[in-house]
Write a protein that holds these residues in place. Structure first.
Motif, PDB file in Angstrom:
ATOM      1  N   GLN A 184       0.777  -1.230  -0.165  1.00 37.22           N
ATOM      2  CA  GLN A 184      -0.244  -0.074  -0.037  1.00 37.22           C
ATOM      3  C   GLN A 184       1.042   1.465  -0.023  1.00 37.22           C
ATOM      4  O   GLN A 184       0.482   2.408  -0.453  1.00 37.22           O
ATOM      5  CB  GLN A 184      -1.164   0.020   1.211  1.00 37.22           C
ATOM      6  N   LEU A 185       2.099   1.247   0.640  1.00 37.39           N
ATOM      7  CA  LEU A 185       2.844   2.668   0.567  1.00 37.39           C
ATOM      8  C   LEU A 185       3.792   2.525  -0.566  1.00 37.39           C
ATOM      9  O   LEU A 185       4.116   3.533  -0.802  1.00 37.39           O
ATOM     10  CB  LEU A 185       3.918   2.270   1.712  1.00 37.39           C
ATOM     11  N   LYS A 186       3.853   1.468  -1.301  1.00 42.53           N
ATOM     12  CA  LYS A 186       4.715   1.795  -2.493  1.00 42.53           C
ATOM     13  C   LYS A 186       4.423   2.786  -3.408  1.00 42.53           C
ATOM     14  O   LYS A 186       5.213   3.614  -3.978  1.00 42.53           O
ATOM     15  CB  LYS A 186       5.105   0.292  -3.139  1.00 42.53           C
ATOM     16  N   PRO A 187       3.275   2.967  -3.908  1.00 44.50           N
ATOM     17  CA  PRO A 187       2.639   3.871  -4.980  1.00 44.50           C
ATOM     18  C   PRO A 187       2.535   5.151  -4.333  1.00 44.50           C
ATOM     19  O   PRO A 187       3.174   6.114  -5.029  1.00 44.50           O
ATOM     20  CB  PRO A 187       1.304   3.390  -5.139  1.00 44.50           C
ATOM     21  N   ILE A 188       2.410   5.193  -3.026  1.00 46.59           N
ATOM     22  CA  ILE A 188       2.487   6.648  -2.575  1.00 46.59           C
ATOM     23  C   ILE A 188       3.788   7.031  -2.444  1.00 46.59           C
ATOM     24  O   ILE A 188       4.264   8.296  -2.742  1.00 46.59           O
ATOM     25  CB  ILE A 188       1.864   6.606  -1.068  1.00 46.59           C
ATOM     26  N   MET A 202      16.412   3.968  -7.140  1.00 49.62           N
ATOM     27  CA  MET A 202      15.287   3.849  -6.037  1.00 49.62           C
ATOM     28  C   MET A 202      14.023   4.077  -6.529  1.00 49.62           C
ATOM     29  O   MET A 202      13.121   3.047  -6.244  1.00 49.62           O
ATOM     30  CB  MET A 202      15.475   4.967  -5.064  1.00 49.62           C
ATOM     31  N   LEU A 203      13.709   4.925  -7.484  1.00 57.42           N
ATOM     32  CA  LEU A 203      12.340   4.858  -8.442  1.00 57.42           C
ATOM     33  C   LEU A 203      12.061   3.574  -9.055  1.00 57.42           C
ATOM     34  O   LEU A 203      10.881   3.101  -8.972  1.00 57.42           O
ATOM     35  CB  LEU A 203      12.293   6.081  -9.027  1.00 57.42           C
ATOM     36  N   LEU A 204      13.075   3.043  -9.709  1.00 59.51           N
ATOM     37  CA  LEU A 204      12.853   1.892 -10.280  1.00 59.51           C
ATOM     38  C   LEU A 204      12.457   0.592  -9.473  1.00 59.51           C
ATOM     39  O   LEU A 204      11.564  -0.211  -9.867  1.00 59.51           O
ATOM     40  CB  LEU A 204      13.815   1.490 -11.406  1.00 59.51           C
ATOM     41  N   ASP A 205      13.093   0.861  -8.599  1.00 63.24           N
ATOM     42  CA  ASP A 205      12.978  -0.459  -7.323  1.00 63.24           C
ATOM     43  C   ASP A 205      11.734  -0.751  -6.622  1.00 63.24           C
ATOM     44  O   ASP A 205      11.353  -1.631  -6.223  1.00 63.24           O
ATOM     45  CB  ASP A 205      14.230  -0.383  -6.492  1.00 63.24           C
ATOM     46  N   LEU A 206      11.049   0.716  -6.370  1.00 65.14           N
ATOM     47  CA  LEU A 206      10.074   0.835  -5.504  1.00 65.14           C
ATOM     48  C   LEU A 206       8.915  -0.119  -5.971  1.00 65.14           C
ATOM     49  O   LEU A 206       8.270  -0.871  -5.120  1.00 65.14           O
ATOM     50  CB  LEU A 206       9.385   2.231  -5.405  1.00 65.14           C
ATOM     51  N   PRO A 207       8.409   0.034  -7.276  1.00 62.49           N
ATOM     52  CA  PRO A 207       7.327  -1.027  -7.319  1.00 62.49           C
ATOM     53  C   PRO A 207       7.891  -2.227  -7.793  1.00 62.49           C
ATOM     54  O   PRO A 207       7.044  -3.336  -8.014  1.00 62.49           O
ATOM     55  CB  PRO A 207       6.719  -0.352  -8.884  1.00 62.49           C
ATOM     56  N   ALA A 208       8.849  -2.466  -7.993  1.00 64.08           N
ATOM     57  CA  ALA A 208       9.715  -3.981  -8.432  1.00 64.08           C
ATOM     58  C   ALA A 208       9.746  -5.008  -7.125  1.00 64.08           C
ATOM     59  O   ALA A 208       9.579  -4.423  -6.041  1.00 64.08           O
ATOM     60  CB  ALA A 208      10.918  -3.912  -9.068  1.00 64.08           C
ATOM     61  N   GLU A 209       9.613  -6.248  -7.623  1.00 60.26           N
ATOM     62  CA  GLU A 209       9.644  -7.335  -6.442  1.00 60.26           C
ATOM     63  C   GLU A 209      10.978  -7.468  -6.207  1.00 60.26           C
ATOM     64  O   GLU A 209      11.269  -7.768  -5.219  1.00 60.26           O
ATOM     65  CB  GLU A 209       8.977  -8.578  -7.142  1.00 60.26           C
TER      66      GLU A 209
END
Length: 326
Positions: free
Chosen positions: A22-26, A81-88
């Motif tokens: 839930q926090l990742k997109p924010i 960091m931005l590339l990694d945030l939504p990545a598994e």
């Protein structure tokens, strides 16, 4: 760990900022906006200093270089960091990790020294105004900036050279969102005592040396301001120094917390949060702090906007005249 049970490390995995979906997109939207503001603010400040003749002074020469450093060292961290945030799987090659750490350490160290140089510049401007142009000549300014970059280059080279002597056994997971010394020391399979001592000594020296210059400069500035007979002069001097002090306090406080205490599994989480301030927040705040509290920058910005509007009006009138002439 024996060599037989040790797999050669070719890549590392970050735990990242959070594991909560839930926090990742924010966080992605928040830090994307922060990075865009960092680029826009610092590039805008560099452009404004370049096109405004009355900003071609040592103070703004140093400020332009500070903006350049902020862009560079923020860009070594934020895009990945931005590339990694939504990545598994938040993976980086080992060579890429060392490269990221090298440029981050180099630019961060250069910023520490440049902030000290800017404090010395303010001391000369306020305490020795008649000799300011002689003491802060173009050659001296170039040398001070080059010295800041050289300090960063040497610091990064020493740390990376010491890091290469360590052994790492895969698979390797580090509790951070970018490659930094303390998290790497924590997962190394060989003794890191030398590396930790080296980091403590070098970072401690850099912070103590620059803080000593900053404190000495501002002590002399306070004495000079106290002797000023004009209230307007005191207000201008304090206003100019306040923005610089704000940038120094945020950067130095978070860096001191992050590097001048031993690494442990509990401290890594708090260090990860602290590192957000000087890798992401400070590069965004610097142009805002200097612009909002500086009348010369605001005047240059308004003049630049006014010139652009006048130019556009001239072009529009010319096009209209040509249209009706035809």
């Amino acid at each position: 760990m024996s060599d037989e049970n040790c797999t050669e490390v070719t890549q590392l995995t970050f735990l990242g900022l959070t594991e909560h979906p839930q926090l990742k997109p924010i966080l992605f939207v928040l830090f994307l906006g922060t990075y865009v503001l960092t680029l826009a603010g610092n590039l805008g400040l560099i452009t404004l200093i370049s096109v405004s003749p009355h900003l071609h002074t040592p103070m703004y020469f140093f400020l332009g270089n500070l903006s350049f450093i902020d862009i560079c060292y923020s860009s070594t961290i934020s895009p990945k960091m931005l590339l990694d945030l939504p990545a598994e799987n938040k993976v980086i090659s080992f060579a890429g990790c060392l490269t990221q750490l090298y440029f981050y350490a180099g630019f961060a160290t250069a910023e520490i020294y440049l902030l000290a140089v800017m404090a010395y510049d303010r001391y000369v401007a306020i305490s020795k105004p008649l000799l300011y142009k002689v003491i802060m000549s173009p050659g001296i300014c170039m040398s001070l900036v080059a010295g800041s970059y050289l300090a960063g280059l040497l610091n990064a080279t020493v740390h990376i050279s010491a890091l290469l002597r360590l052994s790492f056994c895969g698979p390797l997971v580090i509790n951070n969102f970018f490659c930094d010394g303390p998290p790497l020391f924590f997962v190394a399979s060989t003794d890191t005592h030398l590396n930790e001592c080296l980091m403590f000594v070098l970072v401690g020296f850099n912070l103590v040396a620059t803080n000593l210059l900053i404190l000495t400069s501002y002590a002399c500035i306070l004495v000079a301001v106290g002797r000023m007979g004009s209230a307007a002069g005191r207000h201008k001097a304090c206003s100019t120094c306040a923005s610089h002090l704000a940038a120094i306090m945020i950067f130095h406080a978070s860096a001191t917390f992050n590097y001048l205490q031993p690494s442990s599994s509990n401290s890594l989480e708090s260090k990860k949060i602290a590192s957000i301030f000087y890798t992401i927040i400070v590069p965004m705040l610097n142009p805002m702090v200097y612009s909002l509290r500086n009348k010369e920058v605001k005047h240059a910005l308004s003049s630049f906007i006014r010139r652009k509007m006048d130019f556009q009006k001239t072009i529009s009138c010319s096009i209209t005249f040509l249209f009706f002439s035809l």
